[in-house]
Design an enzyme around this catalytic site. Structure first.
Site, short mmCIF file in Angstrom:
data_model
loop_
_atom_site.label_atom_id
_atom_site.label_comp_id
_atom_site.label_asym_id
_atom_site.label_seq_id
_atom_site.Cartn_x
_atom_site.Cartn_y
_atom_site.Cartn_z
N ASP A 77 0.84 -1.19 0.00
CA ASP A 77 0.00 0.00 0.00
C ASP A 77 0.88 1.24 0.00
OD1 ASP A 77 -3.23 0.50 0.99
OD2 ASP A 77 -1.83 2.19 1.08
N ILE A 78 0.48 2.24 -0.78
CA ILE A 78 1.28 3.46 -0.92
C ILE A 78 1.24 4.31 0.36
CG2 ILE A 78 -0.50 5.01 -1.84
CD1 ILE A 78 1.53 5.73 -4.08
N ASN A 82 -12.65 -3.39 2.88
CA ASN A 82 -13.55 -2.25 3.01
C ASN A 82 -14.54 -2.31 1.85
OD1 ASN A 82 -12.19 -1.20 5.27
ND2 ASN A 82 -10.71 -0.15 3.97
N GLY A 98 -15.20 2.99 4.13
CA GLY A 98 -13.87 3.49 3.80
C GLY A 98 -13.33 3.03 2.46
N GLN A 99 -14.16 2.38 1.64
CA GLN A 99 -13.65 1.97 0.33
C GLN A 99 -13.46 3.20 -0.56
OE1 GLN A 99 -15.97 -0.99 -1.82
NE2 GLN A 99 -14.39 -1.20 -3.41
N HIS A 101 -10.19 -5.53 -3.33
CA HIS A 101 -8.84 -5.72 -2.79
C HIS A 101 -8.93 -6.10 -1.33
CE1 HIS A 101 -9.96 -1.46 -2.40
NE2 HIS A 101 -9.28 -1.44 -1.27
N HIS A 151 -6.89 -5.89 2.14
CA HIS A 151 -5.76 -5.31 2.87
C HIS A 151 -5.20 -6.40 3.78
CE1 HIS A 151 -6.79 -0.89 2.32
NE2 HIS A 151 -7.98 -1.43 2.06
P1 AMP Z 1 -9.70 1.31 0.30
O1 AMP Z 1 -9.76 2.66 0.96
O2 AMP Z 1 -10.09 0.17 1.17
O3 AMP Z 1 -10.46 1.33 -1.03
O4 AMP Z 1 -8.18 1.03 -0.02
C1 AMP Z 1 -7.50 1.64 -1.07
C2 AMP Z 1 -6.05 1.61 -0.71
O5 AMP Z 1 -5.28 1.85 -1.88
C3 AMP Z 1 -5.64 2.71 0.29
O6 AMP Z 1 -5.11 2.09 1.45
C4 AMP Z 1 -4.57 3.51 -0.46
O7 AMP Z 1 -3.51 3.94 0.36
C5 AMP Z 1 -4.11 2.52 -1.51
N1 AMP Z 1 -3.55 3.10 -2.71
C6 AMP Z 1 -4.01 4.16 -3.42
N2 AMP Z 1 -3.23 4.38 -4.49
C7 AMP Z 1 -2.26 3.43 -4.47
C8 AMP Z 1 -1.14 3.13 -5.31
N3 AMP Z 1 -0.87 3.84 -6.44
N4 AMP Z 1 -0.35 2.09 -4.97
C9 AMP Z 1 -0.59 1.37 -3.86
N5 AMP Z 1 -1.64 1.59 -3.03
C10 AMP Z 1 -2.45 2.61 -3.33
#
Ligand code: AMP
Ligand code: ZN
Length: 119
Positions: A35-36, A92, A98-99, A105, A107
């Site tokens: 995760d970024i 999520n 929080g999605q 995906h 986590h």
């Molecule tokens: P969610 O909020 O459950 O939809 O999770 C989305 C996740 O994607 C968040 O934890 C972000 O930090 C992560 N995210 C967004 N952009 C990127 C990216 N380019 N590379 C890796 N993770 C990312």
């Protein structure tokens, strides 16, 4: 349509190699990358390569790939050595939960303690 690449989807672009990611595992059907914006020492996202808007949509459409995602989540935890202490797998689902990215995906979070109930 479910399963088909969406051109405006960030995770479809990561799967296609069009957006860089720190990939930790890959199978025919899944990709796992860090995760970024990590919320724990281990914070990895496991995605199906095919596009589904959320985990429930994936499960309704393809039980095998759903199992692949869960198995890979466990493999990520083992690879990062957080399986011994315990880790959390979170899907999520929906805005209120929080999605923010509308490509299913998991986590995988580990390497620290977690509270229950979650925030
Ligand atoms: P969610 O909020 O459950 O939809 O999770 C989305 C996740 O994607 C968040 O934890 C972000 O930090 C992560 N995210 C967004 N952009 C990127 C990216 N380019 N590379 C890796 N993770 C990312
Ligand atoms: Zn997608």
């Amino acid at each position: 349509m479910a399963g088909e690449r969406q051109d405006d989807c960030l995770f479809c672009k990561i799967v296609a190699g069009e957006v860089p990611a720190d990939v930790v595992r890959e199978t025919d059907t899944t990709l796992a990358f860090r995760d970024i914006n990590p919320q724990a020492p281990t914070h990895v996202l496991v995605v199906p390569k095919a596009h589904y808007r959320d985990a429930a949509s994936l499960a309704a459409a393809d039980a095998r790939v759903t199992a692949d995602v869960l198995r890979e989540a466990g493999e990520v935890a083992a690879q990062d050595r957080v399986d011994g202490t315990g880790y959390r797998i979170v899907f999520n689902t929906g805005t209120g939960a929080g999605q923010t990215v509308w490509h299913a995906h998991a986590h995988v979070l580990g390497g620290r303690g977690f509270n229950w109930p979650p925030g």
